[in-house]
Design an enzyme around this catalytic site. Sequence first.
Site, PDB file in Angstrom:
ATOM      1  N   GLU A  91       1.054  -1.555   0.141  1.00  0.00           N
ATOM      2  CA  GLU A  91      -0.280   0.050  -0.144  1.00  0.00           C
ATOM      3  C   GLU A  91       0.595   1.278  -0.231  1.00  0.00           C
ATOM      4  O   GLU A  91       2.164   1.007   0.805  1.00  0.00           O
ATOM      5  CB  GLU A  91      -0.709   0.166   1.360  1.00  0.00           C
ATOM      6  CG  GLU A  91      -1.954   1.527   1.043  1.00  0.00           C
ATOM      7  CD  GLU A  91      -3.361   1.337   2.326  1.00  0.00           C
ATOM      8  OE1 GLU A  91      -3.244   0.393   3.473  1.00  0.00           O
ATOM      9  OE2 GLU A  91      -3.822   2.029   2.264  1.00  0.00           O
TER      10      GLU A  91
ATOM     11  N   GLU B  10      -2.631  -4.275   6.863  1.00  0.00           N
ATOM     12  CA  GLU B  10      -3.858  -4.940   6.574  1.00  0.00           C
ATOM     13  C   GLU B  10      -3.343  -6.261   5.509  1.00  0.00           C
ATOM     14  O   GLU B  10      -4.215  -7.079   5.598  1.00  0.00           O
ATOM     15  CB  GLU B  10      -4.746  -4.807   6.977  1.00  0.00           C
ATOM     16  CG  GLU B  10      -5.199  -3.915   6.028  1.00  0.00           C
ATOM     17  CD  GLU B  10      -5.134  -2.350   5.679  1.00  0.00           C
ATOM     18  OE1 GLU B  10      -4.266  -1.528   6.228  1.00  0.00           O
ATOM     19  OE2 GLU B  10      -5.320  -1.547   4.806  1.00  0.00           O
TER      20      GLU B  10
ATOM     21  N   GLY C  78       3.301   2.305  10.974  1.00  0.00           N
ATOM     22  CA  GLY C  78       2.651   1.670  11.885  1.00  0.00           C
ATOM     23  C   GLY C  78       2.264   0.116  11.766  1.00  0.00           C
ATOM     24  O   GLY C  78       3.351  -0.504  12.744  1.00  0.00           O
ATOM     25  N   ALA C  79       1.657  -0.322  10.683  1.00  0.00           N
ATOM     26  CA  ALA C  79       0.993  -1.761  10.212  1.00  0.00           C
ATOM     27  C   ALA C  79       0.639  -1.646   9.387  1.00  0.00           C
ATOM     28  O   ALA C  79       0.061  -0.690   8.308  1.00  0.00           O
ATOM     29  CB  ALA C  79       0.739  -2.387  11.559  1.00  0.00           C
TER      30      ALA C  79
ATOM     31  N   HIS D 269      -7.099  -1.810  14.924  1.00  0.00           N
ATOM     32  CA  HIS D 269      -7.216  -1.754  13.620  1.00  0.00           C
ATOM     33  C   HIS D 269      -6.960  -1.934  12.299  1.00  0.00           C
ATOM     34  O   HIS D 269      -7.612  -2.205  11.476  1.00  0.00           O
ATOM     35  CB  HIS D 269      -6.336  -0.143  13.403  1.00  0.00           C
ATOM     36  CG  HIS D 269      -6.332   0.635  12.205  1.00  0.00           C
ATOM     37  ND1 HIS D 269      -6.634   1.792  12.192  1.00  0.00           N
ATOM     38  CD2 HIS D 269      -5.605   0.698  11.128  1.00  0.00           C
ATOM     39  CE1 HIS D 269      -7.060   2.783  10.876  1.00  0.00           C
ATOM     40  NE2 HIS D 269      -5.787   1.847  10.158  1.00  0.00           N
ATOM     41  N   GLU D 270      -5.854  -3.109  12.827  1.00  0.00           N
ATOM     42  CA  GLU D 270      -5.765  -3.273  11.137  1.00  0.00           C
ATOM     43  C   GLU D 270      -6.543  -5.155  11.131  1.00  0.00           C
ATOM     44  O   GLU D 270      -6.924  -5.257   9.842  1.00  0.00           O
ATOM     45  CB  GLU D 270      -4.018  -4.093  11.156  1.00  0.00           C
ATOM     46  CG  GLU D 270      -2.595  -3.232  12.303  1.00  0.00           C
ATOM     47  CD  GLU D 270      -2.932  -2.266  10.743  1.00  0.00           C
ATOM     48  OE1 GLU D 270      -3.816  -2.464  10.008  1.00  0.00           O
ATOM     49  OE2 GLU D 270      -2.445  -1.146  10.801  1.00  0.00           O
TER      50      GLU D 270
HETATM   51  C1  7MF Z   1      -4.055   2.837  14.065  1.00  0.00           C
HETATM   52  O1  7MF Z   1      -4.039   2.482   7.914  1.00  0.00           O
HETATM   53  C2  7MF Z   1      -3.787   3.897  13.221  1.00  0.00           C
HETATM   54  C3  7MF Z   1      -3.794   4.648  11.552  1.00  0.00           C
HETATM   55  C4  7MF Z   1      -1.352   2.547   6.332  1.00  0.00           C
HETATM   56  C5  7MF Z   1      -0.233   3.099   6.658  1.00  0.00           C
HETATM   57  C6  7MF Z   1      -1.868   1.716   9.241  1.00  0.00           C
HETATM   58  O2  7MF Z   1      -4.054   0.709   8.838  1.00  0.00           O
HETATM   59  C7  7MF Z   1      -2.447   1.666   7.655  1.00  0.00           C
HETATM   60  C8  7MF Z   1      -2.316   1.158   6.830  1.00  0.00           C
HETATM   61  C9  7MF Z   1      -0.495   5.017   7.948  1.00  0.00           C
HETATM   62  C10 7MF Z   1      -0.688   5.845   8.986  1.00  0.00           C
HETATM   63  C11 7MF Z   1      -1.179   5.471  10.096  1.00  0.00           C
HETATM   64  C12 7MF Z   1      -2.061   3.496  10.299  1.00  0.00           C
HETATM   65  C13 7MF Z   1      -1.347   2.977   9.079  1.00  0.00           C
HETATM   66  C14 7MF Z   1      -0.648   2.992   8.265  1.00  0.00           C
HETATM   67  C15 7MF Z   1      -2.390   3.948  11.347  1.00  0.00           C
HETATM   68  C16 7MF Z   1      -2.378   1.923  12.030  1.00  0.00           C
HETATM   69  C17 7MF Z   1      -2.733   1.664  13.252  1.00  0.00           C
HETATM   70  N1  7MF Z   1      -3.121   0.802   5.381  1.00  0.00           N
HETATM   71 BR1  7MF Z   1       0.466   5.498   6.463  1.00  0.00          BR
HETATM   72 ZN    ZN Z   2      -5.530   1.846   8.260  1.00  0.00          ZN
END
Ligand code: 7MF
Ligand code: ZN
Length: 884
Positions: free
Chosen positions: A127, A270, A267-268, A303-304
Amino acid sequence: MLTEVPQPIYLKDYQPPGFLIDRVDLAFDLGEERAAVHARLTVRRNPDAPPSDGALCLNGEQLELQSIFLDGRPLNPDAYALDEESLQIRGLPDAFVLETRVHIRPQNNSALEGLYKSGGMFCTQCEAEGFRRITYFLDRPDVMSRFSTSVTADRSRYPVLLSNGNPVETEELGDGRHRVTWEDPHPKPCYLFALVAGDLRHIEDTYTTASGRAVALRIYVEPANIDKCDHAMRSLKKAMRWDEERFGREYDLDIYMIVAVNDFNMGAMENKGLNVFNSQYVLARPETATDRDYQNIEGVIAHEYFHNWTGNRITCRDWFQLSLKEGLTVFRDQEFSADMGSRGVKRIEDVRILRAHQFSEDAGPMAHPVRPASYIEINNFYTVTVYNKGAEVIRMQRNLLGAEGFRKGMDLYFRRHDGQAVTTDDFVGCMQDASGRDMGQFQRWYHQAGTPRLGVEGRYDEQARTYTLEVEQNCSETADRSGKEPFDIPLALGLLDTKTGKDLPLTLQGETPAGATRRVLELRQSKETFCFVDIPDRPVPSLLRGFSAPVKVSFDYSDEDLMFLMAHDSDDFNRWDAAQELAQRIILNMVAQYRDGRPMAVPQGVVEAFGTALADDSADKNLLAEVLHLPSESYLGDQMETVDVEGIHGAREAFMNCLAGALKQRLIQLYREHEEQGTYDIQPDSIGRRALKNACLSYLMQLEDPAIHDLCAQQFHRAHNMTDMIAALAALASTDCPQRAQALEAYAEQWKDDTLVMNKWFAVQAMSKLPDVLHQVKALMGHPAFSITNPNKVRSLIGTFCSGNVSGFHAADGSGYDFLAGRVLHIDPLNPQVAARLVRSLARWRRYDPARREMIKLQLQRILEAENLSRDVFEIVSKSLAAA
Ligand code: 7MF
Ligand code: ZN
């Protein structure tokens, strides 16, 4: 300068894909020099595509094409064309199989997009547009395919080979190599593809879904970290149960895997059935992780996991719709965390982030709507606006429709759009259809940038016993020039009786009394009037309870009104907010006094109000710690016409000093009463005790009292948990005392082999209030535990200094700006995403005094002149210099 100026992409230009890819069979051969990727794509023309020239244009970047076959035969070289970004093929039949073989270089991939190496393992991040660095493909989220993936690699170096879905075959190849094949039964866009190969250990558990299916849960880590996975596993099971209970959503594969990696841009991620995590959001033991880390891990794991429904089963049509999955999933993880801990405290934390970062983004050169209309580099739009304001926009829909109406809308969304790639309009359409409420005006929250301001006036009529509220909404122009028609705003409020401090029953003129003391008013016109009847006395209004909409409220409260709300408001959030507003008001007054050469003064009543808050033994400890946590220097700066860097720092420190001096005995008493007792746990009450104790310590450390320096050093050396250890170390790091160096050295000696724990050591030093902080930061870049290619290290040291240490970074001589520009130029060729995040600290240069403005602008121009600047950095810098 760039040779070609990067051009924006517009939402209005969206076209459905000309081709669909029903199946993808991937075969990876992972070597030490390079990886070979064979892709077999089963393609057909899209019956719903608009007319076109009929050519297929596949995305592909940094790929070395080895061979290309169409329906089993080598493709004639004049049937296709290759450039830096794509592979175009003409004269194709309506359905066909395309096979390509490419070489890629994961070992040299420092951008951490696509397939790369982190330590000894291979991993992926696709992503938003990383898959095009793995193979030629239609790299867009509205192309959903069934994937199979076989991974071949050396068995001793890479005993574990993972991809999405279920393992279907394992082969020993005899030459020291082995192969595992995975099949994912769920069609997905390619940004959800993942592959991991390495020498990993895992912990395993099982989860039984509501309908009785068993799911294997596995968390994979480097062998040394196997004892730090339990909290992540518990969090995952809680999240799975919660999504069943709150949203009726069950998991849909037989296996769910999480892998922790050290080098990760975000962060991570999915990826379907195979989440990849930045190791800081997985690994925890009480000695190495703080309470905040434990909470972050629980929130990020959730979240993930929640993305499996909001993101994976239902995905985005295009990247302009990013908030469709991110705003909604943040809302879901916020609600989960609220249910796991304290709802009031969670709301305070979330609003603090929104106000500090999103309001400032909306007021600056990168302002954009929750659903942007254009972008140059999509990676720059993973923003607080898309994520956190996006979550507020979901929350408002719940506030407007009520919990039940919202749940009906969610159920319809899952039913109507499962398996599709859709838009934010489709989401709101479900809310509208399920509730019958017209959501047309509400849509403006998605399309218009900016933070509306509510001007509220109250009039009490003694004779008529009525209280009339007049509410006017306004939204300033934003850098993106999106429209500013009136928003549809839920305004939750109460009215406090000044005699009793209790909420009054709220009846609007013409209604029959129903006794409700909290109501949600709906604002649609730019000016609205509400008249409450049967009000015995002039009340104090408690406005925007629970922060029911992402707006700024102005109401002419006296200091006494704010102290009254701080003491009596039944809404936890608004009680806290009154204290914040009061502190902000006093500090900004002190800034003005300081500037005019007057002595800075804190009104006695304000000290007493904070004293009263501290005196309440029955108060929630977490909430009290939040009250003591004053608005940050950068947030205070946002409230000023021109940011007064020295004034804000001086005034905020003086305010803390004044409270610490006046309330010293009570702070010491609270500190003592909340010292560690018995065994460590992460129950909300224990977390609250530590938060309050450490807040008291940080106030007391303002006092330059050698006895307190000893107390702090003692806490540091005796601590059995990282929360207490790092709180003491942070206070010492900002204090010029003999215990400082001792503690910093002891910490580094104890933790030199734990990379995550060392990140905290970098961060506390980057936050130091001592005058030589930049010199220290530069020296730390040479420390053996630092690495310029590891995003976590860069964020801990450089990011913390440039965005967290306002007075250090904005030093009057411009040294901080020069330092940052140099780091951005160094990092950009290695990792554009990390460089682009860093450079944002320079974006709001117009907010400062003329001397700083000029110095920052020069650094921005210096960056813009660099050769081969990435699109990522180019977009931020050029927009910063352009916007007036
Ligand atoms: C909790 O959104 C909140 C936001 C994209 C990468 C993780 O799952 C995601 C990925 C970014 C910025 C913040 C977060 C993420 C990303 C995130 C993670 C945990 N799809 Br860039
Ligand atoms: Zn996300």
